[in-house]
Scaffold this motif. Structure first.
Motif, PDB file in Angstrom:
ATOM      1  N   GLY A  74      45.349  43.886  47.555  1.00  0.00           N
ATOM      2  CA  GLY A  74      45.428  44.427  46.070  1.00  0.00           C
ATOM      3  C   GLY A  74      44.500  42.881  45.241  1.00  0.00           C
ATOM      4  O   GLY A  74      44.219  41.900  45.909  1.00  0.00           O
ATOM      5  N   GLY A  75      43.846  43.874  44.156  1.00  0.00           N
ATOM      6  CA  GLY A  75      43.188  42.016  43.474  1.00  0.00           C
ATOM      7  C   GLY A  75      42.180  42.107  43.313  1.00  0.00           C
ATOM      8  O   GLY A  75      41.443  43.208  44.422  1.00  0.00           O
ATOM      9  N   ASP A  76      40.947  42.312  42.740  1.00  0.00           N
ATOM     10  CA  ASP A  76      39.469  41.844  43.057  1.00  0.00           C
ATOM     11  C   ASP A  76      38.556  41.131  43.251  1.00  0.00           C
ATOM     12  O   ASP A  76      38.163  41.305  44.570  1.00  0.00           O
ATOM     13  N   ILE A  77      39.671  39.381  43.714  1.00  0.00           N
ATOM     14  CA  ILE A  77      39.245  38.806  44.419  1.00  0.00           C
ATOM     15  C   ILE A  77      40.578  38.451  45.046  1.00  0.00           C
ATOM     16  O   ILE A  77      41.293  38.004  44.430  1.00  0.00           O
ATOM     17  N   ILE A  78      40.110  37.488  46.239  1.00  0.00           N
ATOM     18  CA  ILE A  78      41.400  36.364  47.222  1.00  0.00           C
ATOM     19  C   ILE A  78      41.106  35.286  47.731  1.00  0.00           C
ATOM     20  O   ILE A  78      39.352  35.256  48.427  1.00  0.00           O
ATOM     21  N   PHE A  79      41.168  34.502  46.986  1.00  0.00           N
ATOM     22  CA  PHE A  79      40.969  33.379  47.607  1.00  0.00           C
ATOM     23  C   PHE A  79      41.674  33.069  48.867  1.00  0.00           C
ATOM     24  O   PHE A  79      43.259  32.692  48.449  1.00  0.00           O
ATOM     25  N   LYS A  80      41.704  32.350  49.616  1.00  0.00           N
ATOM     26  CA  LYS A  80      42.037  31.643  50.610  1.00  0.00           C
ATOM     27  C   LYS A  80      41.683  30.084  50.982  1.00  0.00           C
ATOM     28  O   LYS A  80      40.717  30.809  51.275  1.00  0.00           O
ATOM     29  N   LYS A  81      42.821  29.736  51.412  1.00  0.00           N
ATOM     30  CA  LYS A  81      42.974  28.541  51.712  1.00  0.00           C
ATOM     31  C   LYS A  81      42.655  28.407  53.606  1.00  0.00           C
ATOM     32  O   LYS A  81      43.221  28.971  54.284  1.00  0.00           O
ATOM     33  N   ILE A  82      41.306  27.740  53.298  1.00  0.00           N
ATOM     34  CA  ILE A  82      40.600  27.255  54.863  1.00  0.00           C
ATOM     35  C   ILE A  82      40.301  25.647  55.425  1.00  0.00           C
ATOM     36  O   ILE A  82      40.634  25.405  56.649  1.00  0.00           O
ATOM     37  N   ASN A  83      40.603  25.409  54.654  1.00  0.00           N
ATOM     38  CA  ASN A  83      41.213  23.686  55.224  1.00  0.00           C
ATOM     39  C   ASN A  83      41.884  23.085  53.635  1.00  0.00           C
ATOM     40  O   ASN A  83      41.398  23.583  52.723  1.00  0.00           O
ATOM     41  N   PRO A  84      42.296  21.474  53.252  1.00  0.00           N
ATOM     42  CA  PRO A  84      42.652  21.269  52.417  1.00  0.00           C
ATOM     43  C   PRO A  84      42.032  20.734  51.426  1.00  0.00           C
ATOM     44  O   PRO A  84      42.151  20.342  49.765  1.00  0.00           O
ATOM     45  N   TYR A  85      40.011  21.111  51.507  1.00  0.00           N
ATOM     46  CA  TYR A  85      39.296  20.877  50.233  1.00  0.00           C
ATOM     47  C   TYR A  85      38.910  22.418  49.923  1.00  0.00           C
ATOM     48  O   TYR A  85      38.279  22.113  48.754  1.00  0.00           O
ATOM     49  N   GLN A  86      38.923  23.357  50.435  1.00  0.00           N
ATOM     50  CA  GLN A  86      38.377  25.221  50.634  1.00  0.00           C
ATOM     51  C   GLN A  86      39.149  25.748  50.296  1.00  0.00           C
ATOM     52  O   GLN A  86      39.337  26.219  51.459  1.00  0.00           O
ATOM     53  N   TYR A  87      38.185  26.827  49.527  1.00  0.00           N
ATOM     54  CA  TYR A  87      39.353  27.673  49.544  1.00  0.00           C
ATOM     55  C   TYR A  87      37.407  29.116  49.804  1.00  0.00           C
ATOM     56  O   TYR A  87      36.493  29.321  49.537  1.00  0.00           O
ATOM     57  N   GLN A  88      38.065  30.099  50.596  1.00  0.00           N
ATOM     58  CA  GLN A  88      36.517  30.805  50.871  1.00  0.00           C
ATOM     59  C   GLN A  88      37.291  32.017  50.335  1.00  0.00           C
ATOM     60  O   GLN A  88      38.667  32.787  49.435  1.00  0.00           O
ATOM     61  N   ALA A  89      36.543  33.053  49.317  1.00  0.00           N
ATOM     62  CA  ALA A  89      36.651  33.797  48.072  1.00  0.00           C
ATOM     63  C   ALA A  89      36.274  35.598  49.148  1.00  0.00           C
ATOM     64  O   ALA A  89      35.126  35.301  49.826  1.00  0.00           O
ATOM     65  N   MET A  90      37.387  36.115  49.491  1.00  0.00           N
ATOM     66  CA  MET A  90      37.496  37.567  49.367  1.00  0.00           C
ATOM     67  C   MET A  90      36.571  38.210  48.484  1.00  0.00           C
ATOM     68  O   MET A  90      37.919  39.001  47.464  1.00  0.00           O
ATOM     69  N   ILE A  91      35.805  39.413  48.126  1.00  0.00           N
ATOM     70  CA  ILE A  91      35.741  39.659  47.037  1.00  0.00           C
ATOM     71  C   ILE A  91      35.922  41.131  47.593  1.00  0.00           C
ATOM     72  O   ILE A  91      35.940  42.419  48.464  1.00  0.00           O
ATOM     73  N   LEU A  92      36.991  41.457  46.786  1.00  0.00           N
ATOM     74  CA  LEU A  92      37.725  43.517  47.394  1.00  0.00           C
ATOM     75  C   LEU A  92      37.053  44.364  46.034  1.00  0.00           C
ATOM     76  O   LEU A  92      37.269  45.865  46.206  1.00  0.00           O
ATOM     77  N   THR A  93      36.138  43.991  44.771  1.00  0.00           N
ATOM     78  CA  THR A  93      36.188  45.432  43.890  1.00  0.00           C
ATOM     79  C   THR A  93      35.072  44.909  43.393  1.00  0.00           C
ATOM     80  O   THR A  93      34.312  43.636  43.328  1.00  0.00           O
ATOM     81  N   GLU A  94      34.610  45.634  42.572  1.00  0.00           N
ATOM     82  CA  GLU A  94      33.433  45.408  41.360  1.00  0.00           C
ATOM     83  C   GLU A  94      33.604  44.653  40.633  1.00  0.00           C
ATOM     84  O   GLU A  94      32.488  43.411  39.982  1.00  0.00           O
ATOM     85  N   LYS A  95      34.945  44.866  40.187  1.00  0.00           N
ATOM     86  CA  LYS A  95      35.725  43.879  38.970  1.00  0.00           C
ATOM     87  C   LYS A  95      35.531  42.566  39.473  1.00  0.00           C
ATOM     88  O   LYS A  95      34.524  41.034  38.873  1.00  0.00           O
ATOM     89  N   GLY A  96      34.976  41.826  41.248  1.00  0.00           N
ATOM     90  CA  GLY A  96      35.352  40.721  41.856  1.00  0.00           C
ATOM     91  C   GLY A  96      33.919  40.321  41.474  1.00  0.00           C
ATOM     92  O   GLY A  96      33.626  39.055  40.880  1.00  0.00           O
ATOM     93  N   GLU A  97      33.476  40.974  42.011  1.00  0.00           N
ATOM     94  CA  GLU A  97      32.136  41.065  42.320  1.00  0.00           C
ATOM     95  C   GLU A  97      31.156  40.402  40.875  1.00  0.00           C
ATOM     96  O   GLU A  97      30.209  39.578  41.532  1.00  0.00           O
ATOM     97  N   GLU A  98      31.504  40.728  39.717  1.00  0.00           N
ATOM     98  CA  GLU A  98      30.871  40.436  39.131  1.00  0.00           C
ATOM     99  C   GLU A  98      31.081  38.951  38.512  1.00  0.00           C
ATOM    100  O   GLU A  98      30.478  38.659  38.059  1.00  0.00           O
ATOM    101  N   ILE A  99      32.446  38.521  38.448  1.00  0.00           N
ATOM    102  CA  ILE A  99      32.552  37.117  37.821  1.00  0.00           C
ATOM    103  C   ILE A  99      32.276  36.016  38.765  1.00  0.00           C
ATOM    104  O   ILE A  99      32.745  34.960  38.481  1.00  0.00           O
ATOM    105  N   ILE A 100      32.664  36.505  40.179  1.00  0.00           N
ATOM    106  CA  ILE A 100      31.510  35.560  41.405  1.00  0.00           C
ATOM    107  C   ILE A 100      30.723  35.227  40.984  1.00  0.00           C
ATOM    108  O   ILE A 100      29.893  34.050  41.855  1.00  0.00           O
ATOM    109  N   ASN A 101      29.360  35.670  40.323  1.00  0.00           N
ATOM    110  CA  ASN A 101      27.882  35.333  40.139  1.00  0.00           C
ATOM    111  C   ASN A 101      28.352  34.102  39.440  1.00  0.00           C
ATOM    112  O   ASN A 101      27.639  33.898  38.395  1.00  0.00           O
ATOM    113  N   SER A 102      28.028  32.461  39.968  1.00  0.00           N
ATOM    114  CA  SER A 102      28.348  31.523  39.719  1.00  0.00           C
ATOM    115  C   SER A 102      28.111  30.560  40.878  1.00  0.00           C
ATOM    116  O   SER A 102      28.215  30.200  41.706  1.00  0.00           O
ATOM    117  N   PRO A 103      27.854  29.723  39.732  1.00  0.00           N
ATOM    118  CA  PRO A 103      26.996  28.198  41.107  1.00  0.00           C
ATOM    119  C   PRO A 103      28.300  27.726  41.609  1.00  0.00           C
ATOM    120  O   PRO A 103      27.731  27.087  42.361  1.00  0.00           O
TER     121      PRO A 103
END
Lengths: 305, 274
Positions: free
Chosen positions: A114-143
């Motif tokens: 569920g949710g609009d975006i899920i951040f999944k830890k891929i290493n101690p310093y980084q997360y991968q963002a999984m975009i699930l909905t349009e709402k999520g899409e809108e807020i992830i458009n960021s530098p």
């Protein structure tokens, strides 16, 4: 291709979002995310006694809930379904429609719960963002997010905890709990349970409520408010004239289980429990619902062999 | 999105004292008439409305007026709690709020063409009264119709003027637990009531409301008459907070009284643990 965010940048990203959203970090929160859409107490109607005008509360704020774990995301998906069917709950959706849910996990998972975006830890310093909905899409458009050419490895392995395993077969669970009504465990639990309602307040999938009117001291205004209730509390099934359909703790505690695992299964096809463990953690009497379910299941399977 | 919790304003156009603690309120819509469904009914007998008085709360009541009547709805209210006692203090011209109707109501199509035994006690009469009005408006569609109405004392029998009126169309059998000197009816929910009921049990249904007379009537009258549990319709009472299947207060077994009921087949609910 996937989107990556540096761990240390997450707080900056959230800071930026604060311009548009009320940002709530829900990590390690005792109360589950339901509290933002079905608050412990909320005014739903205001009646002005002089003008006789009735208005309902309106909610404009956009909310971003950050840090939900996989269990809480699943609970929100279920709660949305409950609040949509068979008829929509206006006051829930008034807030929920304007909200964005961002999950955060170190675990691997199969289909997104569920949710609009899920951040999944891929290493101690980084997360991968999984975009699930349009709402999520809108807020992830960021530098703050960088495109990563190689898709992070999907290392999903089914590592279910014991409680999760019990929940997998909600049909057997429904049969077992329905069968268990005469089981001695309910007498034992009735002696332990304090009838305090904490298990239901901390449960991300308990949503019962009651409605109460409050009048201002000057008698000019009346507010109808809705507040959390708990089926384990003594008054819950009392009707006018004083008759109580669930007089004893045993009846009420059984009803709590019956709703989660039997009525919910017959209504929605699954148990209303996501194994988040809050009810075990915060029960002042130390009741462990996983143990309760295991004992019932074990005896049920012996009998039904 | 429609706000299903939003009530509409109704005006009290008449109040009538029915017993020492029961009053009837005739409610008219602020503007226009109550809307009708495709069967030309304002509500299905057995459905309930939620009546509210701001400052005191909201509770379910089964309308007692004819479901064909769209200019007003009658509700019968026993003063037993905060809201109902506050309602008892209201007068003609006062305004309150209402929403609904909710729930399923009695299965009108199913009961058509059949004999019917109606059983109720004391304050359980309103939905049965609405059903009787429906029967009277469609009298040729029903066989023999019998009302067994019980109360503690003769003074607790409500709507006596309407009971008289009904006698032209249906058989009215009255019974009380504590008779006075003038009482000529039955005493208690007794087997002898059967002697007055001439029905074809194979083509008969029973409709009941109120917990009081339910078990007695079932054991002493309905089962001996030969009416099967599937054809006994029971209207249940629970306190509900939402009316739309969310708040959990009206749950019984795997059913919600507000959505799946309030009218159930008897065998749908008699094995419920609660």
């Amino acid at each position: 291709m996937s989107l990556i965010i540096e761990k240390k940048q997450i707080k900056n990203w959230l800071k930026e979002l604060k311009k548009e959203f009320q940002v709530i970090d829900t990590r390690n929160s005792i109360l589950p995310a339901k509290q933002y859409f079905l608050p412990p107490k909320e005014d739903i109607f205001i009646f002005n006694k002089k003008t006789k005008r009735l208005t309902n509360s309106s909610y404009q704020r956009k909310t971003l809930i950050f840090g939900l774990d996989l269990n809480d995301l699943e609970a929100m998906t279920q709660l949305d379904e409950i609040m949509k069917n068979p008829q929509p709950d206006f006051f829930y959706w008034q807030k929920r429609e304007k909200s964005v849910l961002v999950g955060l996990t170190e675990e691997s998972f199969g289909p997104a719960p569920g949710g609009d975006i899920i951040f999944k830890k891929i290493n101690p310093y980084q997360y991968q963002a999984m975009i699930l909905t349009e709402k999520g899409e809108e807020i992830i458009n960021s530098p703050f997010f960088k495109k990563n050419k190689t898709r992070a490895n999907e290392d999903f392995k089914d590592k279910l905890g014991s409680f999760r395993k019990i929940l997998l077969d909600s049909e057997v669970l429904a049969d077992a709990v329905a069968w268990s009504i005469g089981h001695k465990i309910w007498d034992e639990l009735a002696k332990k349970c304090l009838s305090c309602g904490i298990c239901t307040y901390v449960c991300p999938l308990c949503y019962c409520f009651s409605v109460e009117d409050k009048v201002n001291l000057d008698n000019a205004k009346c507010v109808r408010c809705r507040q959390w209730d708990a089926c384990t509390l003594p008054h819950f099934a009392r009707i006018a004239g004083g008759h109580n359909f669930h007089k004893t703790i045993k009846e009420r505690y059984y009803n709590w289980f019956y709703h989660k695992f039997v009525r919910a299964y017959r209504e929605y096809g699954r148990s209303q429990c996501v194994a988040c463990g809050r009810c075990q953690r915060y029960c002042p009497a130390g009741i462990d619902i996983e143990k309760v379910l295991s004992e019932i299941l074990e005896d049920y399977k012996k009998v039904k062999k | 999105m429609k706000n299903l919790y939003l009530p509409f304003k109704v005006k009290i156009v008449k109040t009538e004292t029915l017993s020492h603690n029961v009053k009837l309120f005739r409610l008219k819509k602020d503007k226009g008439k109550f809307s009708k469904d495709k069967n030309d009914l304002v509500f299905t007998p057995g459905q309930f409305v939620l009546i509210s008085l701001f400052g005191y709360g909201e509770s379910p009541f089964g309308p007692a007026s004819s479901p064909y009547e769209s200019s007003y709805i009658d509700v019968v209210i026993r003063g037993v709690g905060t809201l109902t006692e506050a309602l008892h203090n209201l007068k003609q011209g006062d305004e309150i709020f209402m929403r609904g109707p909710y729930g399923n109501g009695f299965p009108l199509k199913f009961i058509e063409g059949k004999d019917m035994v109606l059983v109720t006690g004391g304050c359980g009469i309103p939905p049965i009264a609405a059903l009787i009005e429906y029967v009277r408006a469609n009298r040729n569609k029903f066989g023999g119709v019998y009302l067994i109405y019980g109360a503690k004392t003769p003074a607790d029998l409500l709507m006596k003027d309407r009971l008289k009126k009904w006698e032209k169309d249906i058989k009215v059998l009255l019974t009380v637990d504590e008779p006075d000197k003038e009482w000529k009816g039955y005493v208690g929910m007794v087997t002898e009531l059967i002697d007055d009921i001439k029905i074809n049990a194979k083509n008969a249904v029973a409709s009941m409301c109120g917990p009081g007379p339910m078990m007695g009537a079932l054991e002493k009258i309905l089962r001996p008459l030969g009416i099967s549990d599937r054809r006994i319709f029971v209207s249940l009472e629970r306190k509900m907070q939402c009316g739309i299947g969310k708040c959990q207060h009206c749950a019984t077994g795997d059913k919600y009284v507000c959505q799946d009921g309030p009218v159930f087949y008897f065998d749908q609910i008699d094995k419920n643990w609660d």
